[in-house]
Design a protein around this motif. Structure first.
Motif, short mmCIF file in Angstrom:
data_model
loop_
_atom_site.label_atom_id
_atom_site.label_comp_id
_atom_site.label_asym_id
_atom_site.label_seq_id
_atom_site.Cartn_x
_atom_site.Cartn_y
_atom_site.Cartn_z
N GLY A 194 48.34 38.80 19.12
CA GLY A 194 47.86 38.03 18.08
C GLY A 194 46.20 38.03 17.84
N ALA A 195 45.59 38.56 18.94
CA ALA A 195 44.15 38.16 18.81
C ALA A 195 43.40 38.93 17.87
N ALA A 196 42.21 38.43 17.68
CA ALA A 196 41.58 39.51 16.58
C ALA A 196 41.40 40.64 16.91
N THR A 197 41.36 41.44 15.89
CA THR A 197 41.17 42.89 15.85
C THR A 197 39.90 43.32 16.06
N VAL A 198 39.74 44.19 17.06
CA VAL A 198 38.24 44.83 17.47
C VAL A 198 38.29 46.15 16.73
N ALA A 199 39.34 46.91 16.91
CA ALA A 199 39.28 48.35 16.43
C ALA A 199 40.86 48.59 16.17
N ASP A 200 41.42 48.78 15.36
CA ASP A 200 42.57 48.87 14.95
C ASP A 200 43.16 49.99 15.59
N PRO A 201 44.29 49.91 16.56
CA PRO A 201 45.20 48.91 16.66
C PRO A 201 44.58 47.94 17.97
N LEU A 202 43.50 48.10 18.44
CA LEU A 202 43.09 47.18 19.67
C LEU A 202 42.50 45.97 19.41
N THR A 203 43.19 44.96 20.03
CA THR A 203 42.63 43.67 19.82
C THR A 203 41.81 43.12 20.85
N LEU A 204 41.38 41.77 20.84
CA LEU A 204 40.25 41.39 21.82
C LEU A 204 40.73 41.51 22.90
N TYR A 205 42.13 41.27 23.22
CA TYR A 205 42.52 41.19 24.84
C TYR A 205 42.99 42.73 25.23
N HIS A 206 42.77 43.79 24.53
CA HIS A 206 42.94 44.99 24.86
C HIS A 206 41.67 45.79 25.42
N CYS A 207 40.66 44.76 25.36
CA CYS A 207 39.15 45.26 25.66
C CYS A 207 38.84 44.75 26.74
N CYS A 208 37.96 45.35 27.85
CA CYS A 208 37.40 44.84 29.05
C CYS A 208 36.28 44.25 28.47
N PRO A 209 35.66 43.21 29.41
CA PRO A 209 34.75 42.33 29.04
C PRO A 209 33.36 43.30 29.47
N THR A 210 32.18 42.90 28.95
CA THR A 210 30.93 43.16 29.53
C THR A 210 30.44 42.49 30.66
N SER A 211 30.40 43.25 31.78
CA SER A 211 30.11 42.12 33.16
C SER A 211 28.88 42.58 33.93
N ASP A 212 28.56 41.92 34.82
CA ASP A 212 27.47 41.98 35.83
C ASP A 212 28.31 42.35 37.08
N GLY A 213 27.51 42.80 38.18
CA GLY A 213 28.14 43.19 39.53
C GLY A 213 27.88 43.99 40.35
N ALA A 214 28.28 44.15 41.53
CA ALA A 214 27.96 45.50 42.31
C ALA A 214 28.95 45.21 43.39
N ALA A 215 29.03 46.50 44.01
CA ALA A 215 30.12 46.83 45.07
C ALA A 215 29.53 47.76 46.00
N ALA A 216 29.97 47.70 47.31
CA ALA A 216 29.46 48.73 48.24
C ALA A 216 30.57 48.99 49.41
N VAL A 217 30.68 50.35 49.67
CA VAL A 217 31.71 50.73 50.65
C VAL A 217 30.88 51.66 51.78
N LEU A 218 31.56 51.39 52.88
CA LEU A 218 30.91 52.08 54.14
C LEU A 218 31.82 53.32 54.53
N VAL A 219 31.53 54.50 54.42
CA VAL A 219 32.35 55.78 54.69
C VAL A 219 31.77 56.38 55.99
N ALA A 220 32.49 56.43 56.91
CA ALA A 220 32.24 56.96 58.25
C ALA A 220 33.06 57.90 58.77
N SER A 221 32.59 58.76 59.89
CA SER A 221 33.21 59.69 60.47
C SER A 221 34.50 59.29 61.32
N GLU A 222 35.49 60.07 61.66
CA GLU A 222 36.52 59.61 62.01
C GLU A 222 35.99 59.09 63.74
#
Length: 385
Positions: A194-222
């Motif tokens: 029932g949320a506002a339509t952003v682009a039919d048929p997608l409503t506001l709750y069907h869309c991800c937010p605009t976000s800030d952030g960072a992530a890091a992963v350490l990949v190593a040999s066996e």
């Protein structure tokens, strides 16, 4: 070729931090990744691969060395740009470097600051990942692009708005247990449909937010990974590219790059979709999660709504999907999203996921898409259980 392992991972919260620097966010993610591994420090890192779109035009040239230097790493650094799949590809490049023997420990990650821009400017930067001449410059937004996919899917398979909303409700419930989530609150089916339509048929709750952030992963040999307890083997990784413009593709109800990337990853790992215990999929819009179920082989074409209706992909279902909250509710800082998915899988496979821990999970899948499907990367991590 030798095996590659994720031996540590960390991320910032995803949210709105317009006063933060992209350098400081990435440095925090790196610090948390290193802190997750007892006995590994900056001096052990051989090189770094980082992903970012570069929203807002800040430090477009040499932004990779800019963030790694700020994080205290004096190593060769490569920046990857593949729109929303940037850091998923960064992780893949790190795996390739380790498997080839060119490096023993590689830091892979991503970062983005998006909320310090006006709405119009943010819309522009999001749009640059679409086909420029016939989509972006004619006014098509990403919500509009995925709305076309949702409309085509609904027509082909008699799917409803509620089917889209079930993905949103599930992911918000999961995000409510994730302290790093941008939208860490629950919503009801009525809220989402029932949320506002952003682009039919997608409503506001069907869309991800605009976000800030960072992530890091350490990949190593066996050899390096053998020194630590909490590791996850990279069982398989696959990547694929396709036409950038949606209008150039034969179908609006699948993302062929996802299919191809998944097929490569499954073949490398010697497994199939039925072996996956949990997945983090690219749900920038609710329809994207439904397409992912089918593109990754979790069900047949047109059956994705049934998985949601039956609770198969709930946190306590047979195949939990987006227990982090997904892009929809955990958030979507473009360059950090793919690495953030790997962070979640590593935590799940090493028993570090807290209140959202999935029991007896041994094989996790991360699915990261660039734009509306111009690029995709699928990574399979295997725990030690």
């Amino acid at each position: 070729m030798r095996d590659a392992y994720v031996v540590g991972a960390g991320q910032t919260a995803f949210g709105a931090f317009p006063r933060e620097s992209y350098r400081s966010l990435f440095a925090t993610a790196v610090e948390r990744a290193l802190a997750s591994v007892d006995g590994l420090d900056r001096g052990d890192v051989d090189e770094a691969v980082v992903g970012t779109l570069g929203v807002g035009g800040r430090q477009i040239g040499l932004s990779g060395p800019a963030v790694t230097e700020h994080a205290g790493l004096s190593v060769p650094t490569t920046r990857v740009e593949n729109a929303c799949a940037a850091s998923g590809y960064a992780v893949r490049n790190a795996v390739q470097a380790v498997k080839s023997g060119m490096a023993d420990v590689v830091l892979a990650g991503g970062y983005e600051v998006m909320t310090d821009l006006s709405g119009d400017a943010a819309k522009y930067w999001l749009g640059v990942s679409g086909e420029t001449e016939w989509e972006r410059l004619t006014g098509t937004t990403f919500a509009g692009t995925y709305a076309q996919m949702a409309g085509a899917y609904a027509e082909a398979y008699d799917a409803t708005v509620d089917d889209l909303s079930r993905a949103a409700v599930k992911n918000h419930a999961n995000a409510a247990k994730n302290p790093h989530a941008h939208l860490g609150f629950e919503c009801s089916l009525d809220d989402a449909s029932g949320a506002a339509t952003v682009a039919d048929p997608l409503t506001l709750y069907h869309c991800c937010p605009t976000s800030d952030g960072a992530a890091a992963v350490l990949v190593a040999s066996e050899e390096v990974a053998a020194e630590f307890d909490d590791t996850a083997r990279v069982a398989g990784v696959g990547a694929a590219s396709d036409r950038v413009g949606l209008f150039e593709r034969e179908s609006y109800t699948s993302i062929p790059a996802s299919e191809d990337a998944a097929a490569t990853a499954y073949e490398m790992a010697g497994v199939g979709p039925g072996d996956v215990d949990l997945a983090e999929v690219h749900d920038c819009f609710a329809i994207a999660e439904l397409l992912a179920y089918e593109d990754l082989g979790f069900c047949e074409r047109g059956e994705a709504p049934e998985l949601l209706r039956e609770g198969v992909t709930d946190a306590d279902g047979d195949l939990p999907v987006n227990v982090s909250g997904g892009l929809k509710a955990k958030g979507h800082p473009i360059g950090a999203t793919g690495a953030g998915q790997i962070v979640e899988l590593w935590k799940q496979l090493t028993g570090r996921a807290g209140d959202r821990q999935v029991a007896d999970a041994n094989l996790g899948l991360a699915h990261n898409v660039g734009g509306s499907g111009g690029a995709a990367v699928v990574t399979l991590l295997e725990g030690g259980a």
